[in-house]
Design a protein around this motif. Structure first.
Motif, PDB file in Angstrom:
ATOM      1  N   PRO A 217       0.806  -1.219   0.000  1.00  0.00           N
ATOM      2  CA  PRO A 217       0.000   0.000   0.000  1.00  0.00           C
ATOM      3  C   PRO A 217       0.841   1.271   0.000  1.00  0.00           C
ATOM      4  O   PRO A 217       0.359   2.334  -0.408  1.00  0.00           O
ATOM      5  CB  PRO A 217      -0.835  -0.121   1.285  1.00  0.00           C
ATOM      6  CG  PRO A 217      -0.116  -1.134   2.138  1.00  0.00           C
ATOM      7  CD  PRO A 217       0.539  -2.068   1.188  1.00  0.00           C
ATOM      8  N   TYR A 218       2.090   1.168   0.439  1.00  0.00           N
ATOM      9  CA  TYR A 218       2.969   2.345   0.458  1.00  0.00           C
ATOM     10  C   TYR A 218       4.010   2.270  -0.667  1.00  0.00           C
ATOM     11  O   TYR A 218       5.126   2.775  -0.525  1.00  0.00           O
ATOM     12  CB  TYR A 218       3.662   2.482   1.812  1.00  0.00           C
ATOM     13  CG  TYR A 218       4.377   1.244   2.292  1.00  0.00           C
ATOM     14  CD1 TYR A 218       5.687   0.961   1.890  1.00  0.00           C
ATOM     15  CD2 TYR A 218       3.751   0.354   3.153  1.00  0.00           C
ATOM     16  CE1 TYR A 218       6.348  -0.176   2.326  1.00  0.00           C
ATOM     17  CE2 TYR A 218       4.409  -0.798   3.604  1.00  0.00           C
ATOM     18  CZ  TYR A 218       5.712  -1.045   3.184  1.00  0.00           C
ATOM     19  OH  TYR A 218       6.363  -2.174   3.625  1.00  0.00           O
ATOM     20  N   ALA A 221       5.778   5.507  -1.720  1.00  0.00           N
ATOM     21  CA  ALA A 221       6.783   5.990  -0.778  1.00  0.00           C
ATOM     22  C   ALA A 221       8.075   5.194  -0.914  1.00  0.00           C
ATOM     23  O   ALA A 221       9.171   5.736  -0.752  1.00  0.00           O
ATOM     24  CB  ALA A 221       6.250   5.901   0.644  1.00  0.00           C
ATOM     25  N   ALA A 222       7.953   3.884  -1.208  1.00  0.00           N
ATOM     26  CA  ALA A 222       9.132   3.030  -1.306  1.00  0.00           C
ATOM     27  C   ALA A 222       9.848   3.179  -2.643  1.00  0.00           C
ATOM     28  O   ALA A 222      11.090   3.108  -2.704  1.00  0.00           O
ATOM     29  CB  ALA A 222       8.732   1.571  -1.097  1.00  0.00           C
ATOM     30  N   ASP A 225       6.881   7.947  -7.172  1.00  0.00           N
ATOM     31  CA  ASP A 225       5.604   7.915  -7.900  1.00  0.00           C
ATOM     32  C   ASP A 225       5.715   7.267  -9.275  1.00  0.00           C
ATOM     33  O   ASP A 225       4.907   6.405  -9.633  1.00  0.00           O
ATOM     34  CB  ASP A 225       5.062   9.345  -8.048  1.00  0.00           C
ATOM     35  CG  ASP A 225       4.597   9.929  -6.723  1.00  0.00           C
ATOM     36  OD1 ASP A 225       4.326   9.138  -5.800  1.00  0.00           O
ATOM     37  OD2 ASP A 225       4.516  11.171  -6.617  1.00  0.00           O
TER      38      ASP A 225
END
Length: 258
Positions: A217-218, A221-222, A225
């Motif tokens: 879900p992140y 962030a990892a 974009d």
């Protein structure tokens, strides 16, 4: 490491291996007898190698390091330990000479209480259950005892492999973004070529780690974009890519004929 799907042994291979195993049995089932029979078994070794090469990831990559070409037939459980498994099809994997002769060799750690092997067999285990790849630095961490022992025995964190995985990470990110741009502008033929090239690259564990991050879900962030969007699109189109790239599903009729 990534999973590899073991193909069924051919009828000819079964006959050849059964015959050699019976000879080892009659000679006392010693490691010396096993080594002698293995040395002489050119027909069986040719059949074994042909099947292993069909199973191999990328372009005939070692099933342990995923970097070098797979040149050796490795006895996963060493023949010195179980001579009667010398010709067992499920005991053979394709390895590079460095992983096989310089690192793994005769090492076969087992749990002291259960006797369970503490090495990952990529044809029977999912390495992701035991290993975590820190993709941006190319280093493995062991999630289980089997994972930690596999890192040690196979030398998975040796310097050249970590550097190679880091380079593969940079390349994979660039190719995934390029692939996505081709998809968006409708260049599906070009996108298919990029996908096929990426799947043939060494260090297929890097691509698999990026796919895993893309499911989180992140992910943005990892990965950032742009790359997160590219990986999301890649995951969405995986079945289509498998059908259009030059790497068919292992175990399919096409894979058997390749």
């Amino acid at each position: 490491m990534i999973p590899v799907q073991r193909l069924p042994a051919t009828n000819r291979l079964v006959r050849l291996c059964d015959s050699r195993t019976e000879k080892i049995r009659k000679l006392g089932a010693t490691s010396e007898a096993a080594r002698d029979e293995w040395r002489l078994a050119e027909a069986a070794k040719s059949e074994i190698r042909a099947l292993l090469e069909k199973m191999a990831p990328g372009v005939l990559r070692c099933m342990y390091c995923l970097d070098s070409l797979g040149t050796d037939i490795d006895h996963f459980e060493p023949l010195s330990r179980t001579p009667l498994r010398t010709f067992c099809w499920h005991n053979h994997l394709l390895a590079c000479s460095r992983c096989n002769s310089n690192f793994k060799r005769e090492d076969y750690p087992c749990d002291e209480e259960t006797g369970e092997c503490l090495l990952i067999d990529p044809s029977a285990d999912d390495p992701a259950d035991h290993l975590e790849l820190l993709v941006a630095i190319g280093k493995y961490e062991g999630k289980t005892r089997k994972g930690k022992e596999s890192i040690r025995v196979f030398g998975l964190n040796r310097k050249d492999l970590m550097e190679g995985r880091f380079d593969a990470y940079i390349t994979s990110c660039d190719v995934l973004n390029s692939w996505h741009r081709k998809v968006l502008r409708g260049d599906l033929e070009g996108a298919a070529r990029s996908a096929a090239a990426l799947r043939r690259e060494p260090f297929g564990d890097v691509l698999r780690a990026l796919e895993k991050l893309g499911r989180l879900p992140y992910a943005a962030a990892a990965l950032g974009d742009e790359l997160a969007e590219s990986v999301s699109a890649w995951l969405h189109r995986l079945p289509h890519q498998a059908a259009t790239t030059s790497q068919p599903h292992v175990g399919s009729d096409d894979a058997l004929a390749r």
